[in-house]
Each structure stands twice: as C-alpha cells, then as structure tokens.
Design a protein around this motif. Structure first.
Motif, PDB file in Angstrom:
ATOM      1  N   ASN A  38      -4.773 -63.379 -68.237  1.00  0.00           N
ATOM      2  CA  ASN A  38      -3.582 -64.103 -68.695  1.00  0.00           C
ATOM      3  C   ASN A  38      -3.926 -65.574 -68.875  1.00  0.00           C
ATOM      4  OD1 ASN A  38      -1.918 -61.912 -68.658  1.00  0.00           O
ATOM      5  ND2 ASN A  38      -1.125 -62.316 -66.592  1.00  0.00           N
ATOM      6  N   GLY A  39      -3.512 -66.125 -70.007  1.00  0.00           N
ATOM      7  CA  GLY A  39      -3.725 -67.547 -70.238  1.00  0.00           C
ATOM      8  C   GLY A  39      -5.112 -67.900 -70.741  1.00  0.00           C
ATOM      9  N   ALA A  40      -5.949 -66.902 -71.013  1.00  0.00           N
ATOM     10  CA  ALA A  40      -7.328 -67.184 -71.462  1.00  0.00           C
ATOM     11  C   ALA A  40      -7.375 -67.747 -72.883  1.00  0.00           C
ATOM     12  CB  ALA A  40      -8.170 -65.911 -71.390  1.00  0.00           C
ATOM     13  N   GLY A  41      -6.298 -67.517 -73.649  1.00  0.00           N
ATOM     14  CA  GLY A  41      -6.261 -68.055 -75.010  1.00  0.00           C
ATOM     15  C   GLY A  41      -6.297 -66.986 -76.096  1.00  0.00           C
ATOM     16  N   LYS A  42      -6.010 -65.746 -75.739  1.00  0.00           N
ATOM     17  CA  LYS A  42      -6.078 -64.656 -76.721  1.00  0.00           C
ATOM     18  C   LYS A  42      -5.013 -64.811 -77.806  1.00  0.00           C
ATOM     19  CE  LYS A  42      -5.422 -61.567 -73.498  1.00  0.00           C
ATOM     20  NZ  LYS A  42      -5.155 -62.463 -72.354  1.00  0.00           N
ATOM     21  N   THR A  43      -3.774 -65.012 -77.362  1.00  0.00           N
ATOM     22  CA  THR A  43      -2.686 -65.190 -78.331  1.00  0.00           C
ATOM     23  C   THR A  43      -2.938 -66.432 -79.179  1.00  0.00           C
ATOM     24  OG1 THR A  43      -1.080 -64.070 -76.948  1.00  0.00           O
ATOM     25  CG2 THR A  43      -0.190 -65.643 -78.527  1.00  0.00           C
ATOM     26  N   THR A  44      -3.421 -67.476 -78.539  1.00  0.00           N
ATOM     27  CA  THR A  44      -3.689 -68.723 -79.282  1.00  0.00           C
ATOM     28  C   THR A  44      -4.750 -68.489 -80.358  1.00  0.00           C
ATOM     29  OG1 THR A  44      -3.116 -69.969 -77.284  1.00  0.00           O
ATOM     30  CG2 THR A  44      -4.319 -71.166 -79.002  1.00  0.00           C
ATOM     31  N   THR A  45      -5.725 -67.638 -80.067  1.00  0.00           N
ATOM     32  CA  THR A  45      -6.748 -67.321 -81.070  1.00  0.00           C
ATOM     33  C   THR A  45      -6.102 -66.683 -82.301  1.00  0.00           C
ATOM     34  OG1 THR A  45      -8.363 -66.975 -79.308  1.00  0.00           O
ATOM     35  CG2 THR A  45      -8.916 -66.067 -81.469  1.00  0.00           C
ATOM     36  N   ASP A 159      -1.257 -58.292 -81.464  1.00  0.00           N
ATOM     37  CA  ASP A 159      -1.203 -58.979 -80.170  1.00  0.00           C
ATOM     38  C   ASP A 159      -0.543 -58.097 -79.119  1.00  0.00           C
ATOM     39  OD1 ASP A 159      -1.325 -60.765 -78.121  1.00  0.00           O
ATOM     40  OD2 ASP A 159      -0.351 -62.402 -79.203  1.00  0.00           O
ATOM     41  N   GLU A 160      -1.337 -57.576 -78.216  1.00  0.00           N
ATOM     42  CA  GLU A 160      -0.861 -56.720 -77.120  1.00  0.00           C
ATOM     43  C   GLU A 160       0.166 -55.689 -77.544  1.00  0.00           C
ATOM     44  OE1 GLU A 160      -0.356 -57.927 -73.111  1.00  0.00           O
ATOM     45  OE2 GLU A 160      -1.320 -59.844 -73.531  1.00  0.00           O
ATOM     46  N   PRO A 161      -0.259 -54.754 -78.393  1.00  0.00           N
ATOM     47  CA  PRO A 161       0.696 -53.740 -78.852  1.00  0.00           C
ATOM     48  C   PRO A 161       1.263 -52.883 -77.727  1.00  0.00           C
ATOM     49  CG  PRO A 161      -1.544 -53.201 -79.564  1.00  0.00           C
ATOM     50  CD  PRO A 161      -1.581 -54.592 -79.001  1.00  0.00           C
ATOM     51  N   GLU A 192      -5.656 -57.012 -76.134  1.00  0.00           N
ATOM     52  CA  GLU A 192      -5.113 -55.940 -75.306  1.00  0.00           C
ATOM     53  C   GLU A 192      -5.462 -56.130 -73.837  1.00  0.00           C
ATOM     54  OE1 GLU A 192      -2.888 -53.604 -76.074  1.00  0.00           O
ATOM     55  OE2 GLU A 192      -3.027 -53.182 -73.954  1.00  0.00           O
ATOM     56  N   GLN A 193      -4.444 -55.923 -72.995  1.00  0.00           N
ATOM     57  CA  GLN A 193      -4.670 -56.000 -71.540  1.00  0.00           C
ATOM     58  C   GLN A 193      -5.276 -54.707 -71.020  1.00  0.00           C
ATOM     59  OE1 GLN A 193      -4.052 -58.361 -69.249  1.00  0.00           O
ATOM     60  NE2 GLN A 193      -3.088 -59.900 -70.558  1.00  0.00           N
ATOM     61  N   ASN A 194      -4.912 -53.609 -71.687  1.00  0.00           N
ATOM     62  CA  ASN A 194      -5.417 -52.308 -71.271  1.00  0.00           C
ATOM     63  C   ASN A 194      -6.840 -52.142 -71.813  1.00  0.00           C
ATOM     64  OD1 ASN A 194      -5.915 -49.608 -70.819  1.00  0.00           O
ATOM     65  ND2 ASN A 194      -3.801 -49.015 -71.273  1.00  0.00           N
TER      66      ASN A 194
HETATM   67  P1  ATP Z   1      -1.375 -63.755 -72.079  1.00  0.00           P
HETATM   68  O1  ATP Z   1      -2.140 -62.512 -71.853  1.00  0.00           O
HETATM   69  O2  ATP Z   1      -0.650 -64.213 -70.865  1.00  0.00           O
HETATM   70  O3  ATP Z   1      -0.527 -63.732 -73.316  1.00  0.00           O
HETATM   71  P2  ATP Z   1      -3.320 -65.336 -73.521  1.00  0.00           P
HETATM   72  O4  ATP Z   1      -4.754 -65.103 -73.233  1.00  0.00           O
HETATM   73  O5  ATP Z   1      -2.768 -64.735 -74.756  1.00  0.00           O
HETATM   74  O6  ATP Z   1      -2.483 -64.898 -72.274  1.00  0.00           O
HETATM   75  P3  ATP Z   1      -2.328 -67.807 -74.539  1.00  0.00           P
HETATM   76  O7  ATP Z   1      -0.929 -67.279 -74.705  1.00  0.00           O
HETATM   77  O8  ATP Z   1      -3.142 -68.019 -75.736  1.00  0.00           O
HETATM   78  O9  ATP Z   1      -3.129 -66.888 -73.527  1.00  0.00           O
HETATM   79  O10 ATP Z   1      -2.216 -69.145 -73.696  1.00  0.00           O
HETATM   80  C1  ATP Z   1      -3.320 -69.970 -73.387  1.00  0.00           C
HETATM   81  C2  ATP Z   1      -2.843 -71.239 -72.719  1.00  0.00           C
HETATM   82  O11 ATP Z   1      -2.038 -71.970 -73.610  1.00  0.00           O
HETATM   83  C3  ATP Z   1      -2.014 -71.001 -71.470  1.00  0.00           C
HETATM   84  O12 ATP Z   1      -2.409 -71.944 -70.507  1.00  0.00           O
HETATM   85  C4  ATP Z   1      -0.608 -71.267 -71.918  1.00  0.00           C
HETATM   86  O13 ATP Z   1       0.147 -71.785 -70.879  1.00  0.00           O
HETATM   87  C5  ATP Z   1      -0.788 -72.293 -73.014  1.00  0.00           C
HETATM   88  N1  ATP Z   1       0.257 -72.179 -74.047  1.00  0.00           N
HETATM   89  C6  ATP Z   1       0.568 -71.064 -74.735  1.00  0.00           C
HETATM   90  N2  ATP Z   1       1.564 -71.303 -75.619  1.00  0.00           N
HETATM   91  C7  ATP Z   1       1.878 -72.617 -75.483  1.00  0.00           C
HETATM   92  C8  ATP Z   1       2.830 -73.476 -76.112  1.00  0.00           C
HETATM   93  N3  ATP Z   1       3.631 -73.039 -77.073  1.00  0.00           N
HETATM   94  N4  ATP Z   1       2.868 -74.773 -75.707  1.00  0.00           N
HETATM   95  C9  ATP Z   1       2.024 -75.231 -74.737  1.00  0.00           C
HETATM   96  N5  ATP Z   1       1.119 -74.462 -74.105  1.00  0.00           N
HETATM   97  C10 ATP Z   1       1.035 -73.166 -74.466  1.00  0.00           C
END
Ligand code: ATP
Length: 235
Positions: A38-45, A159-161, A192-194
């Motif tokens: 969680n929070g590694a940056g997957k969604t951000t990628t 993203d995490e279907p 994916e978390q799984n």
């Molecule tokens: P998860 O499995 O929890 O979705 P993730 O690997 O997809 O995690 P991200 O959602 O990319 O992680 O988040 C990476 C970092 O960016 C986290 O520290 C999160 O708190 C931060 N973050 C995500 N969205 C925002 C936002 N809109 N504004 C500021 N920080 C954000």
C-alpha cells in the motif's frame, strides 16, 4: 497491440514526490503485473501514464511520447479502468457500454463489439437495461472493463480489479485476462494486491517499493523470488 514504456519517470502530488526514476517496459501483447505494498505508488504510475498526474521523464507508446492530456492519451488507445470501477451508476448497462464508444464512428463495428462483449460477459446482456449502480461488485468490474474495451484500446490499464470482490469472482476475472489480451489485441498493465493470482496469469511483473522499481522479471522469476514470496505471497 502496442508497447508501453516508462523511462526515468518522476511523479507526485504537489511537493510530495511519489515516483522516483521509474522505468517499466510493457511488451506488445503482454500482461504485466505491477506489485507493491500500500502506498508504493502503483496507482500513481497508472495515473501518470493516463496523464491524470503530472510527470517528468518519458512515457512512450510504440516508441512515441504520449501527450499529457488524459483525453489525448485515450485517443492514442490507452484505456484506464480506475480503482473503484469507473462506471456511470445512473446509466443503464447498455448506455455505459455505448458511452465507452463515444470517440468511435464505425457504427457497424460498434454493434459487433457490443455483441462480442455480451457473449464474453453474458450478465451484461441479461442486465442491459438495469442501472449500473444496481449490479454486484463483480458485475460492475466486468462492466467497467467491457466499457473500456468499447473504446477499442490497444493498451489496458487495470487498477486493482479485485478490490471488494469475492475470491471466486476475482479468479473468474483474472482467468479472462489472457483471453481478453488475445481476442482484443491488448497489452495489459494490471495493478493487483492478489499477487499469486496476478502472477499466475501475467507474463511479466514489476515490484515497486516507495515509488522505486526494485524488481522486474518474468512472472515466474518474480514469483520465485524469496523476498517477493515473503512480502506479497504470504510464504
Ligand atoms: P494502494 O495499494 O494503497 O492503492 P498504491 O501503491 O497504489 O497504494 P498510490 O495510491 O500511488 O499507492 O499512492 C502513493 C503515495 O502517494 C501514497 O503515499 C499516497 O498517500 C500518496 N497520494 C496518493 N494520492 C494522492 C493525492 N491525490 N494527493 C497527495 N498524495 C497522494
């Protein structure tokens, strides 16, 4: 099908930098799994690829830099199914699917694609006139994917279907992924978390840790990696 490549990508929110020098190669017609805590940056990628988060570095589709505006990225054939589904709850299933084809003009092909998707996901045909909001979680996820396919993308970002789905439903969904790739000519990047399930259908995998790529390889190599097994596979 297309290739997708990230080279030295940095991205974040305001001053908070989340991705650091991320390089990922998603090969033509492959399924690549993006793993990480969680929070590694997957969604951000995924959001950086879609132009939803500003980034620096290079993001290339078939070797060409992609534009930074989300609608231009979509036009280039990149479809993003976000976490939490991405359907329009008030619209019927049928209208959601049609909304996925808004950028297209090839009416006969649109009708043919609708027929194919109803075969692939029979429930979407059975519940064509139901409001999307009334579907189960698994059905909504199928609708979100089908809706993305109606845009005839060459690259699908998922993203995490499995979020919120029962394990059996998640499995059904993942088993479909190689078929979608082959029949719809897709290149797939899936968060994916799984990890076990994702690695079982994926060709390649990338592990992110605190916004950095720490491991890449074939799904088999990554699933055989001791640290990955301990961190994500529970053994
Ligand atoms: P998860 O499995 O929890 O979705 P993730 O690997 O997809 O995690 P991200 O959602 O990319 O992680 O988040 C990476 C970092 O960016 C986290 O520290 C999160 O708190 C931060 N973050 C995500 N969205 C925002 C936002 N809109 N504004 C500021 N920080 C954000």
């Amino acid at each position: 099908m297309s290739t997708l490549e990230l080279r030295g990508v940095h991205a974040g929110y305001g001053k908070a930098q989340v991705l650091h020098d991320v390089s990922i190669h998603v090969g033509d017609g492959s399924i690549t799994t993006l793993l990480g805590a969680n929070g590694a940056g997957k969604t951000t990628t995924l959001r950086a690829i879609s132009g939803l988060v500003r980034s620096t570095g290079e993001i290339l589709v078939d070797g060409r830099p992609i534009p930074s505006a989300p609608d231009a990225v979509a036009r280039l054939g990149v479809a993003h199914v976000p976490q939490g589904r991405g359907t329009i709850g008030q619209l019927s299933v049928e209208d959601n699917l049609k909304a996925g084809a808004l950028l297209r003009r090839d009416r006969a092909q649109i009708r043919a694609d609708l027929r194919r998707l109803r075969e692939l996901f029979p429930v979407l045909g059975e519940r064509a006139q139901s409001q999307a909001a009334g579907l189960s979680g698994g059905e909504q996820q199928m609708l979100a994917i089908a809706r993305a396919l109606m845009g005839r993308p060459s690259i699908l970002l998922l993203d995490e279907p499995s979020l919120g789905l029962a394990p059996l439903v998640t499995k059904e969904l993942f088993v479909l992924l190689p078929r979608l790739r082959d029949e719809w000519g897709l290149t797939v990047l899936v968060v994916e978390q799984n990890a076990d399930l994702a690695l079982s259908v994926g060709d390649h995998a990338v592990v992110l840790e605190s916004g950095r790529v720490v491991l890449t390889g074939t799904a088999r190599e990554v699933s055989g990696h001791d640290e990955v097994r301990r961190a994500y596979l529970g053994n």
